[in-house]
Design a protein around this motif. Sequence first.
Motif, short mmCIF file in Angstrom:
data_model
loop_
_atom_site.label_atom_id
_atom_site.label_comp_id
_atom_site.label_asym_id
_atom_site.label_seq_id
_atom_site.Cartn_x
_atom_site.Cartn_y
_atom_site.Cartn_z
N UNK A 87 0.93 -1.26 0.06
CA UNK A 87 -0.03 -0.11 -0.07
C UNK A 87 0.88 1.29 -0.07
N UNK A 89 2.15 4.67 0.77
CA UNK A 89 1.79 5.57 2.12
C UNK A 89 2.32 6.89 1.78
N UNK A 99 4.08 0.16 2.34
CA UNK A 99 3.81 -0.63 3.64
C UNK A 99 3.53 -1.92 2.99
N UNK A 125 -1.12 7.10 -6.92
CA UNK A 125 -1.36 8.00 -5.73
C UNK A 125 -1.18 7.45 -4.54
N UNK A 126 -1.25 7.90 -3.40
CA UNK A 126 -1.30 7.63 -2.05
C UNK A 126 -2.35 6.99 -1.86
N UNK A 127 -2.10 5.58 -1.21
CA UNK A 127 -3.44 4.90 -0.91
C UNK A 127 -3.68 3.70 -1.76
N UNK A 128 -2.95 3.89 -3.05
CA UNK A 128 -3.03 2.80 -4.21
C UNK A 128 -2.24 1.45 -3.67
N UNK A 129 -2.85 0.48 -4.47
CA UNK A 129 -2.34 -1.04 -4.26
C UNK A 129 -1.25 -1.11 -5.28
N UNK A 163 -11.51 -1.12 -7.64
CA UNK A 163 -12.47 -2.09 -7.57
C UNK A 163 -11.57 -3.28 -6.73
N UNK A 164 -12.46 -4.18 -6.52
CA UNK A 164 -11.86 -5.21 -5.82
C UNK A 164 -11.95 -4.98 -4.17
N UNK A 166 -9.44 -6.01 -0.52
CA UNK A 166 -8.20 -6.67 0.04
C UNK A 166 -8.42 -7.16 1.34
#
Lengths: 244, 399
Positions: A87, A89, A99, A125-129, A163-164, A166
């Motif tokens: 992820x 951060x 992370x 972007x921050x928060x993307x997987x 979508x999806x 985790x």
Amino acid sequence: MYSCFKDKIGEVLLPGDEFSFETDETISLTDTVKAEKVVCGPGLRRNGDQVLVCKSGVLRHKQPNMFWIDSQQRRYVPAKGESVIGIVTAKSGDVFKVDVGGSEQATLSYLAFEGATKRNRPNVQVGDLVFCQFIIANKDMEPELVCIDSAGRANGMGVFGAGGFLFRVSLGLVRRLLAPRSDIISDLEKLLPCELVVGMNGRVWVKAGSVQQTLVVANLLESCENMTAPQRQALFRRVAQGAL
Amino acid sequence: MKDTPLSNCERDFLLKAIEEKKRVDGRQTYDYRNIKITFGTDYGCCFVDLGKTRVMAQVSCELVTPKENRPNEGIMFFNIELSPMASPAFELGRQSELLVKLNRQLERCLRNSKCIDTESLCVVSGEKVWQIRVDVHMLNHDGNLMDAASVAAITALCHFRRPDVGIQGDEVTLYSVEERDPIPLSIYHMPICVSFAFFQQGTYLLVDPCEREERVMDGLLMIAMNKHREICSIQSSGGIMLLKEQVLRCSKIASVKVSEITELITKALENDKKARKEGGRCGFAESMPRERITALKMDETPVEMTDVMERANDIVQRGEAPVPSPVLPAPGMGQVGEGLQNTWGLEEEEEEDDDDEEEEEEEEEEKVTMMEEEPRGKEEINPFSSFSPCLRMYFLKLF
């Protein structure tokens, strides 16, 4: 030496158990002595003349001479070459901080994506997987990740789309899912079509047709942890008849 | 240590699922997770499991001087602690916002509602009153700590027994637990806190949010109520605007939930009282399910017990007479007490002794299980000194 191990395949071993190799007292002069090599995998450690068990679990064997301990744990320790789901951060300078569930955050360079140049930055972007693999992962340095393989191609890695869902499972279940002919995956295929990404840090991303189906798959996988094969198949059958 | 950050993907998915009225663990919008209440061996110790959220409350009491403006009332002291074992986000020793909020809410819920009769805690007006202290520890954080804490606190207070006090004129005697049975606190009613989480600016609401749902929520409404439908406290946090109908609807839902939970608490207290009266073992260790793996389980080996007494008597009769004491086998050496025949300084007889010992060893295996029946002092049977309960003293050979 080999025989010591062979006896215990499939048995539960505890840390501190040892395999000591005592040489036979009589060495035959006529038979050829074969040099035996045993490869110790995770959970086994060599200590001079002995091999010690350092994790509790079941002893497994793979031909020709590989042995390791199959253990269950939830905490991930970064290891080189493993593909994980991280992820993002923070963005700082030329790197992303990611992370991965370990004790430290890993770094992922902007340029470690396919087709990325100094002008052409990846859209993260921050928060993307992100799905990436470790190139540096040891206890002395901060771990580093990349989203390309050695040839410069993405090979399935990179940023996730929208979508999806985790969720987290134990590392043992993740290894079972990633095994070459995994029973769980084949049972799941027959049940529901879905997109599944499994990270070796215990994180699994699932995307199915609808929210309901995604939740069903997520809950099924989380519950597969402690079930035997027949129990699991019975559960999947019940779900196939009931819910959908 | 910082908590795992929430990814955009999870947030979007959770919000989308809530819009479709689906929760991650399969509950309905107004469903609570499974509540389990267990008690420890001491009075006043209680564990509450709300799904995976786990909380422990402990009540203790002490005699102190009362406050000056309230000389006839006892003192109640509440304390919530966020243990680092509950979540990686909790750090020991740091006053976080969450901690202050939880403490304040618990105080309002229990103290301001006057659920405990503080005047009954007075022993000597103006000099000695009971101070009741409730400590709540968070053991695992999976959402909705406040509800679990309030249930644990009120259950522990109902479970607690304080020592009895006798007053005769000017003399005050404090009886210990052994002298007189401790007496329970006088509790008027049981206020229980119910939490509602709001999403999308108040459009959707969920009861008993789990940890993930708490992370994506916009605001939280906590209503503390008792089973007589009296509201003890309401608190709304997060700054969301709520309509009057929404608040009324929440209070109706809360009254239903509170009556269910109160029933559960009374049942748990009754079960515990019954178990204690029957003298059965109670406590935390007993209430944990027995999930043990017996690593070493050997079947009992059958022991041949037919005509045990005859064989024992037979052996006793065939045995040699005990060595008289004291005896001087050789000059400079003495033996006192029953025991093996001392062989120091008797080299010529050693070989014979070895033969004897071999014979005795064979008999020994059969006799191991029958050791208790044999009379004491049968020293010549056992070359193994650990079996012989006799006293032996050997004098060193003196030159």
